[in-house]
Scaffold this motif. Structure first.
Motif, PDB file in Angstrom:
ATOM      1  N   GLN A  50       0.835  -1.194   0.000  1.00 37.54           N
ATOM      2  CA  GLN A  50       0.000   0.000   0.000  1.00 37.54           C
ATOM      3  C   GLN A  50       0.875   1.252   0.000  1.00 37.54           C
ATOM      4  OE1 GLN A  50      -2.163   1.036   3.635  1.00 37.54           O
ATOM      5  NE2 GLN A  50      -4.039   1.241   2.410  1.00 37.54           N
ATOM      6  N   CYS A  53      -0.436   7.169   2.697  1.00 37.06           N
ATOM      7  CA  CYS A  53      -1.548   8.113   2.558  1.00 37.06           C
ATOM      8  C   CYS A  53      -0.993   9.487   2.197  1.00 37.06           C
ATOM      9  CB  CYS A  53      -2.343   8.180   3.860  1.00 37.06           C
ATOM     10  SG  CYS A  53      -3.760   9.297   3.819  1.00 37.06           S
ATOM     11  N   TYR A  98      -7.815  11.458   3.522  1.00 39.47           N
ATOM     12  CA  TYR A  98      -8.020  10.529   2.416  1.00 39.47           C
ATOM     13  C   TYR A  98      -8.285   9.131   2.972  1.00 39.47           C
ATOM     14  CZ  TYR A  98      -6.849  13.578  -1.526  1.00 39.47           C
ATOM     15  OH  TYR A  98      -6.871  14.553  -2.487  1.00 39.47           O
ATOM     16  N   TRP A 112      -8.692   4.810   2.002  1.00 38.35           N
ATOM     17  CA  TRP A 112      -8.203   3.803   1.071  1.00 38.35           C
ATOM     18  C   TRP A 112      -9.362   3.080   0.399  1.00 38.35           C
ATOM     19  CZ3 TRP A 112      -4.215   2.603  -1.647  1.00 38.35           C
ATOM     20  CH2 TRP A 112      -4.105   1.325  -2.203  1.00 38.35           C
ATOM     21  N   TRP A 161      -5.832   6.014  -2.797  1.00 40.35           N
ATOM     22  CA  TRP A 161      -6.343   6.861  -1.720  1.00 40.35           C
ATOM     23  C   TRP A 161      -7.295   7.901  -2.326  1.00 40.35           C
ATOM     24  CZ3 TRP A 161      -5.522   5.867   3.351  1.00 40.35           C
ATOM     25  CH2 TRP A 161      -4.471   5.018   3.689  1.00 40.35           C
ATOM     26  N   TYR A 170      -6.401   7.142  11.728  1.00 41.88           N
ATOM     27  CA  TYR A 170      -5.866   5.977  11.018  1.00 41.88           C
ATOM     28  C   TYR A 170      -5.246   4.975  11.981  1.00 41.88           C
ATOM     29  CZ  TYR A 170      -6.250   9.242   7.100  1.00 41.88           C
ATOM     30  OH  TYR A 170      -6.711  10.157   6.178  1.00 41.88           O
ATOM     31  N   ARG A 198      -2.970   8.592  -5.533  1.00 44.77           N
ATOM     32  CA  ARG A 198      -4.175   9.382  -5.767  1.00 44.77           C
ATOM     33  C   ARG A 198      -4.900   8.814  -6.979  1.00 44.77           C
ATOM     34  NH1 ARG A 198      -3.959  14.601  -3.228  1.00 44.77           N
ATOM     35  NH2 ARG A 198      -1.910  15.019  -2.296  1.00 44.77           N
TER      36      ARG A 198
END
Length: 365
Positions: free
Chosen positions: A102, A105, A110, A112, A131, A193, A283
């Motif tokens: 991954q 962020c 944002y 996921w 994201w 998060y 993004r």
């Protein structure tokens, strides 16, 4: 005065008739014309009355005017649902989920959204995980999933909502282990998060916590629900309740992200063998930006390299796209496969050497 006899007789005759001279009437035909004239006059009068009289006005039905339209209702976001007649379906199951890391962020707020296989142009293509900025505060993303229904594989699109609903029991990783989401939560108008699950730079984003998640879901790379070799899962009563909530469609950035993936030939499963080079982006639509992550190579099932995040998906099958195992494949028990015995070549028999003769003095050399 004296009158003669003729005159006197005339006077006497008139006197006998009452002083009126009467003569014998003659038969005349004037009676019939008079009666006809009277009849004609009467008919003319009747006809003249019909012509002159004004007819009554004609009554024409006219419906009442329609009532004024009601005032427009206050705008509210409609619930998101699959358009009727436009459900995406395929006759073959989607490939296994690729294994990838991954990306971090990019900024606070944002959320996921996992990658998935989409169908288009006669085959599957990979929509990279990314994201995404949610459409409003307080909503979470429910991923889409493939389900085997009526002999075909049908895709159920993802959506935003106050809770994470049913997504087929598919283990997408990074907090989406098959049911619910454990990668973070909304608190005080902001998103917090879970660094034990998602990749967040704590030096940049401070709304974090660390909570270990125990995943009791069978670890596999299956990307669809139901059918042969699919995930066996059904929505819980709570998830059925979540399905009745107000849902919001994917954002314009998400839709653009999907469209770009569909146009990228490198993301077709037929081209990448199930291992896309663009597996995740920082993004939506940033396919060439720094931070793009590619899928890992094939490894043994249930094997995880050291240092892999606990929220990451399980490893891919050890099967190579062309059907051959990779060079570094491991044995299912963790032991390298035993070496095959080499055939023993027969050794040639030694030939006897002739006896050595000794020479004595005096003999010719």
């Amino acid at each position: 005065m004296f009158m003669n006899g003729g005159r006197l007789r005339t006077l006497r005759k008139q006197h006998s008739m009452g002083g009126v001279t009467m003569s014998k009437p003659k038969r005349s035909n004037t009676t019939l014309p008079l009666a006809g004239a009277l009849l004609a006059l009467s008919a003319a009068m009747l006809l003249g009355g019909c012509v002159v009289a004004t007819p009554p006005p004609r009554v024409v039905y006219a419906p009442p005017p329609p009532p004024p339209p009601p005032p427009p209702p206050a705008y509210s976001q409609p619930a998101y649902a699959e358009p009727a007649g436009e459900q995406v379906q395929a006759n073959e199951p989607p490939p296994a989920l690729p294994d990838y890391d991954q990306p971090p962020c990019p900024t606070e707020g944002y959320l996921w959204t996992p990658g998935y296989w989409a169908w288009g142009g006669g085959g599957y293509y990979w929509v990279p995980g990314t994201w995404v900025q949610p459409p409003q505060v307080g909503v979470l993303w429910t991923p889409g999933y493939w389900g085997f229904v009526g002999g075909v594989y049908m895709f159920h699109g993802g959506y935003w909502g106050p809770h994470v609903g049913f997504y087929g029991g598919v283990n997408y990783g990074f907090g989406y282990g098959g049911a619910g989401f454990v990668g973070g939560r909304w608190a005080g108008g902001g998103f917090v998060y879970n660094t034990a699950v998602v990749n967040v730079n704590v030096a940049v984003i401070h709304n974090t916590y660390n909570e270990t998640v125990v995943n009791n879901v069978t670890v596999n790379r299956v990307s669809f629900n139901g059918g042969p070799h699919g995930v066996v899962a059904a929505p819980s009563p709570q998830e059925r309740t979540y399905a009745q909530e107000r849902h919001i469609a994917p954002t314009p950035m998400q839709q653009q992200h999907i469209q770009q993936a569909a146009k990228n030939p490198a993301l077709a499963a037929s081209a990448n063998g199930g291992h896309p080079a663009i597996a995740a982006t920082p993004r939506p639509g940033a396919f060439n930006a720094p931070g793009v992550v590619g899928a890992h190579g094939s490894v043994a099932p249930n094997a995880r390299p050291p240092g892999t995040q606990p929220g990451a998906p399980a490893q891919a099958n050890a099967q190579h796209p062309n059907g051959q195992p990779p060079a570094n494949a491991q044995h299912p028990n963790g032991q390298p496969p035993a070496a095959k015995p080499q055939p023993v070549k027969p050794q040639p028999k030694p030939q006897p050497k002739p006896p050595k003769t000794e020479k004595h003095e005096g003999e010719n050399k």
